[in-house]
Design a protein around this motif. Structure first.
Motif, PDB file in Angstrom:
ATOM      1  N   GLY A 133       0.786  -1.171  -0.113  1.00  0.00           N
ATOM      2  CA  GLY A 133       0.063   0.191  -0.103  1.00  0.00           C
ATOM      3  C   GLY A 133       0.859   1.220   0.144  1.00  0.00           C
ATOM      4  O   GLY A 133       2.000   1.156   0.498  1.00  0.00           O
ATOM      5  N   GLU A 134       0.204   2.291  -0.407  1.00  0.00           N
ATOM      6  CA  GLU A 134       0.887   3.494  -0.690  1.00  0.00           C
ATOM      7  C   GLU A 134       0.898   4.258   0.752  1.00  0.00           C
ATOM      8  O   GLU A 134       0.036   4.369   1.590  1.00  0.00           O
ATOM      9  N   VAL A 135       2.088   4.770   0.941  1.00  0.00           N
ATOM     10  CA  VAL A 135       2.416   5.601   2.428  1.00  0.00           C
ATOM     11  C   VAL A 135       2.008   7.001   1.886  1.00  0.00           C
ATOM     12  O   VAL A 135       2.625   7.625   1.019  1.00  0.00           O
ATOM     13  N   ASN A 147       5.318  -1.146   2.117  1.00  0.00           N
ATOM     14  CA  ASN A 147       5.811  -0.286   3.219  1.00  0.00           C
ATOM     15  C   ASN A 147       6.180  -1.193   4.428  1.00  0.00           C
ATOM     16  O   ASN A 147       5.984  -2.211   4.485  1.00  0.00           O
ATOM     17  N   ALA A 148       6.940  -0.401   5.324  1.00  0.00           N
ATOM     18  CA  ALA A 148       7.142  -0.769   6.541  1.00  0.00           C
ATOM     19  C   ALA A 148       6.157  -0.143   7.636  1.00  0.00           C
ATOM     20  O   ALA A 148       6.277   1.039   7.827  1.00  0.00           O
ATOM     21  N   ARG A 149       5.461  -1.035   8.139  1.00  0.00           N
ATOM     22  CA  ARG A 149       4.584  -0.576   9.377  1.00  0.00           C
ATOM     23  C   ARG A 149       3.594   0.439   8.967  1.00  0.00           C
ATOM     24  O   ARG A 149       3.000   1.145   9.853  1.00  0.00           O
ATOM     25  N   GLY A 150       3.244   0.726   7.745  1.00  0.00           N
ATOM     26  CA  GLY A 150       2.402   1.637   7.002  1.00  0.00           C
ATOM     27  C   GLY A 150       3.066   3.165   7.188  1.00  0.00           C
ATOM     28  O   GLY A 150       2.543   3.904   6.897  1.00  0.00           O
ATOM     29  N   THR A 152       6.897   3.818   6.178  1.00  0.00           N
ATOM     30  CA  THR A 152       7.734   4.200   5.325  1.00  0.00           C
ATOM     31  C   THR A 152       7.996   3.180   3.711  1.00  0.00           C
ATOM     32  O   THR A 152       7.690   2.093   4.159  1.00  0.00           O
ATOM     33  N   LYS A 153       8.391   3.740   2.732  1.00  0.00           N
ATOM     34  CA  LYS A 153       8.077   3.040   1.589  1.00  0.00           C
ATOM     35  C   LYS A 153       9.543   2.090   1.443  1.00  0.00           C
ATOM     36  O   LYS A 153      10.668   2.826   1.630  1.00  0.00           O
TER      37      LYS A 153
END
Length: 252
Positions: A133-135, A147-150, A152-153
């Motif tokens: 998903g896009e941050v 992403n990581a954890r919603g 960082t990309k």
């Protein structure tokens, strides 16, 4: 029986535009049946890859100059999307797939979904809290970013279609967040793109020490679980075609 995919790991970091030209040549030759389905995983040159929308922007020349002033060659990417950064601490991927001539567009979202899910599983196997998903505010935004954890990309992906073939390509950030931001701040300023540099992430930032080869192995494992992989190499015909296309991908 699992579908077979040829694996190629050769890179051309000394000729930044050639890596993109090779992806384009493979796309053409897979479309004609002269090359098999191919996955390239390679360490790229330091480049900013500009999309078609970037090249039409009034600030494109300034963005190219900003890229080169930071030591990043400016190239024109194969797929769509906004300017993205590749460098020696990223893992580039290029998956060239034969598709139906009758409906090449029908599988676009399926290919995006599969690539994003494969990468997400690879990241989770390494220990990252990874999601598709896009941050908000990420560079080169896309619904199929990982992403990581919603927050960082970590991975971006694009796709290019021609008759009978599709190219799914992108980049995994292993390390080097600051290098990405240092070049993208002036590039995006020139292109008048709003973004948030704090959304740029890396596997190194999530995990601490992580080896480049371990990241590549994790990605290959996910492909190996779904497909029959075999090692291969570029043919002389594909390389010759790429060399003819090389200058077309070097920004003026």
């Amino acid at each position: 029986m699992l579908r077979e995919i040829r694996i190629i790991e050769r890179s051309f970091s000394e000729r930044p535009a050639l890596d993109t030209a090779i992806s384009r040549a493979l796309l053409r030759r897979v479309s004609t049946g002269d090359e098999p389905e191919t996955l390239r995983l390679y360490r790229p040159a330091d480049v900013v890859a500009f999309g078609p929308q970037d090249t039409r922007a009034k600030g494109y020349a300034d963005a190219v100059a900003a890229s080169r002033s930071q030591g990043f060659e400016a190239i024109q990417r194969l797929a769509g999307g906004r300017a993205a950064v590749f460098h020696s601490d990223t893992l580039a991927f290029s998956w060239t797939i034969p598709v139906s001539a009758a409906s090449p567009h029908d599988g676009v979202m399926d290919r995006f979904d599969e690539m994003a899910e494969l990468i997400t599983r690879a990241f989770r196997a390494l220990g990252v809290d990874a999601h598709v998903g896009e941050v908000p505010g990420e560079y080169c935004p896309g619904a199929h970013s990982v992403n990581a954890r919603g927050e960082t990309k970590l991975m971006g992906v694009g796709q290019r279609l021609i008759k009978n073939a599709a190219h799914v390509g992108g980049v995994v950030v292993v390390d080097g967040v600051q290098r990405i931001n240092d070049v993208l701040v002036p590039v995006y300023d020139a292109l008048e793109i709003d973004w948030r540099p704090e959304t740029t992430g890396s596997l190194q930032a999530e995990l601490g020490e992580v080896l480049y080869e371990d990241v590549k192995a994790a990605v290959l494992k996910e492909f190996a679980d779904a497909y029959e992989l075999y090692d291969g190499s570029l043919t002389s015909e594909t390389l010759a075609m790429a060399e003819k296309l090389e200058l077309e991908h070097l920004s003026p």
